[in-house]
Design a protein around this motif. Structure first.
Motif, PDB file in Angstrom:
ATOM      1  N   UNK A  82      30.286 -32.873 -13.663  1.00  0.00           N
ATOM      2  CA  UNK A  82      30.768 -31.492 -13.784  1.00  0.00           C
ATOM      3  C   UNK A  82      29.856 -30.539 -13.024  1.00  0.00           C
ATOM      4  N   UNK A  83      28.551 -30.761 -13.097  1.00  0.00           N
ATOM      5  CA  UNK A  83      27.595 -29.926 -12.353  1.00  0.00           C
ATOM      6  C   UNK A  83      27.792 -30.075 -10.854  1.00  0.00           C
ATOM      7  N   UNK A  87      28.668 -27.108  -8.272  1.00  0.00           N
ATOM      8  CA  UNK A  87      27.818 -26.908  -7.088  1.00  0.00           C
ATOM      9  C   UNK A  87      28.674 -26.858  -5.822  1.00  0.00           C
ATOM     10  N   UNK A  88      29.603 -27.788  -5.699  1.00  0.00           N
ATOM     11  CA  UNK A  88      30.498 -27.809  -4.537  1.00  0.00           C
ATOM     12  C   UNK A  88      31.351 -26.554  -4.489  1.00  0.00           C
ATOM     13  N   UNK A  89      31.866 -26.125  -5.633  1.00  0.00           N
ATOM     14  CA  UNK A  89      32.685 -24.915  -5.689  1.00  0.00           C
ATOM     15  C   UNK A  89      31.872 -23.697  -5.258  1.00  0.00           C
ATOM     16  N   UNK A  90      30.635 -23.590  -5.728  1.00  0.00           N
ATOM     17  CA  UNK A  90      29.778 -22.465  -5.349  1.00  0.00           C
ATOM     18  C   UNK A  90      29.496 -22.453  -3.852  1.00  0.00           C
ATOM     19  N   UNK A  91      29.233 -23.616  -3.295  1.00  0.00           N
ATOM     20  CA  UNK A  91      28.973 -23.701  -1.856  1.00  0.00           C
ATOM     21  C   UNK A  91      30.204 -23.286  -1.066  1.00  0.00           C
ATOM     22  N   UNK A  92      31.367 -23.790  -1.474  1.00  0.00           N
ATOM     23  CA  UNK A  92      32.597 -23.532  -0.730  1.00  0.00           C
ATOM     24  C   UNK A  92      33.048 -22.079  -0.810  1.00  0.00           C
ATOM     25  N   UNK A  93      32.664 -21.366  -1.864  1.00  0.00           N
ATOM     26  CA  UNK A  93      33.126 -19.986  -2.036  1.00  0.00           C
ATOM     27  C   UNK A  93      32.041 -18.952  -1.754  1.00  0.00           C
ATOM     28  N   UNK A  97      26.392 -18.384   4.809  1.00  0.00           N
ATOM     29  CA  UNK A  97      26.352 -19.790   5.222  1.00  0.00           C
ATOM     30  C   UNK A  97      25.382 -20.594   4.350  1.00  0.00           C
ATOM     31  N   UNK A  98      25.863 -21.710   3.889  1.00  0.00           N
ATOM     32  CA  UNK A  98      25.034 -22.653   3.134  1.00  0.00           C
ATOM     33  C   UNK A  98      25.193 -23.993   3.814  1.00  0.00           C
ATOM     34  N   UNK A 104      17.123 -36.808   9.304  1.00  0.00           N
ATOM     35  CA  UNK A 104      17.111 -36.891  10.768  1.00  0.00           C
ATOM     36  C   UNK A 104      17.386 -35.539  11.423  1.00  0.00           C
ATOM     37  N   UNK A 105      17.540 -34.483  10.598  1.00  0.00           N
ATOM     38  CA  UNK A 105      17.823 -33.156  11.123  1.00  0.00           C
ATOM     39  C   UNK A 105      19.283 -32.910  11.408  1.00  0.00           C
ATOM     40  N   UNK A 106      20.158 -33.816  10.970  1.00  0.00           N
ATOM     41  CA  UNK A 106      21.591 -33.676  11.213  1.00  0.00           C
ATOM     42  C   UNK A 106      22.249 -32.924  10.059  1.00  0.00           C
ATOM     43  N   UNK A 107      23.123 -31.979  10.401  1.00  0.00           N
ATOM     44  CA  UNK A 107      23.847 -31.218   9.381  1.00  0.00           C
ATOM     45  C   UNK A 107      24.777 -32.167   8.624  1.00  0.00           C
ATOM     46  N   UNK A 108      24.675 -32.158   7.283  1.00  0.00           N
ATOM     47  CA  UNK A 108      25.535 -33.014   6.486  1.00  0.00           C
ATOM     48  C   UNK A 108      26.295 -32.244   5.404  1.00  0.00           C
ATOM     49  N   UNK A 109      26.039 -30.938   5.275  1.00  0.00           N
ATOM     50  CA  UNK A 109      26.779 -30.063   4.367  1.00  0.00           C
ATOM     51  C   UNK A 109      26.940 -28.732   5.075  1.00  0.00           C
ATOM     52  N   UNK A 110      28.159 -28.187   5.007  1.00  0.00           N
ATOM     53  CA  UNK A 110      28.398 -26.847   5.568  1.00  0.00           C
ATOM     54  C   UNK A 110      29.543 -26.242   4.789  1.00  0.00           C
ATOM     55  N   UNK A 111      29.314 -25.044   4.231  1.00  0.00           N
ATOM     56  CA  UNK A 111      30.419 -24.409   3.495  1.00  0.00           C
ATOM     57  C   UNK A 111      31.446 -23.851   4.461  1.00  0.00           C
ATOM     58  N   UNK A 112      32.639 -23.669   3.957  1.00  0.00           N
ATOM     59  CA  UNK A 112      33.726 -23.177   4.807  1.00  0.00           C
ATOM     60  C   UNK A 112      33.587 -21.711   5.121  1.00  0.00           C
TER      61      UNK A 112
END
Length: 112
Positions: A82-83, A87-93, A97-98, A104-112
């Protein structure tokens, strides 16, 4: 209670139909000496509440090393899931930019 579960087939009695094959496979592998770590599956409680369990399964052996069963250690991770959704909902909304970057320095999360 202990009396309610002893002698019952774990997969047939306590696992929902959509996870029976996967959970049985985890047990079968443990019986062959191959451990499984961090396997997630839902489990229905006696009260009918669906919880999520993180399972670690290992081979159970007697004093001579003969396989006599499986030891399963489960952890209720319902709250953690649930947490993670929150967390995903907060990032997406978020209005800013989050992002996340891996080792390796590669982007693996980016909010819409």
């Amino acid at each position: 209670s202990t009396e309610e579960v002893m002698g019952k087939n774990f997969v047939k009695e306590f696992i929902s139909d959509e996870y029976k094959i996967a959970v049985q496979l985890v047990f079968d592998q443990a019986l062959e000496g191959r451990e499984t770590a961090n396997f997630e599956f839902p489990l229905m409680t006696k009260a009918g509440v669906r919880i999520y369990v993180l399972l670690n399964a290992t081979t159970r052996r007697d004093d001579q090393g003969n396989v006599i069963g499986v030891v399963g250690i489960g952890q209720d991770i319902t709250g953690r899931r649930a947490q993670e959704r929150e967390y995903t909902r907060l990032i997406d909304t978020a209005n800013a930019p989050i992002f996340g970057v891996d080792t390796e320095g590669l982007v693996n999360v980016w909010n819409q």
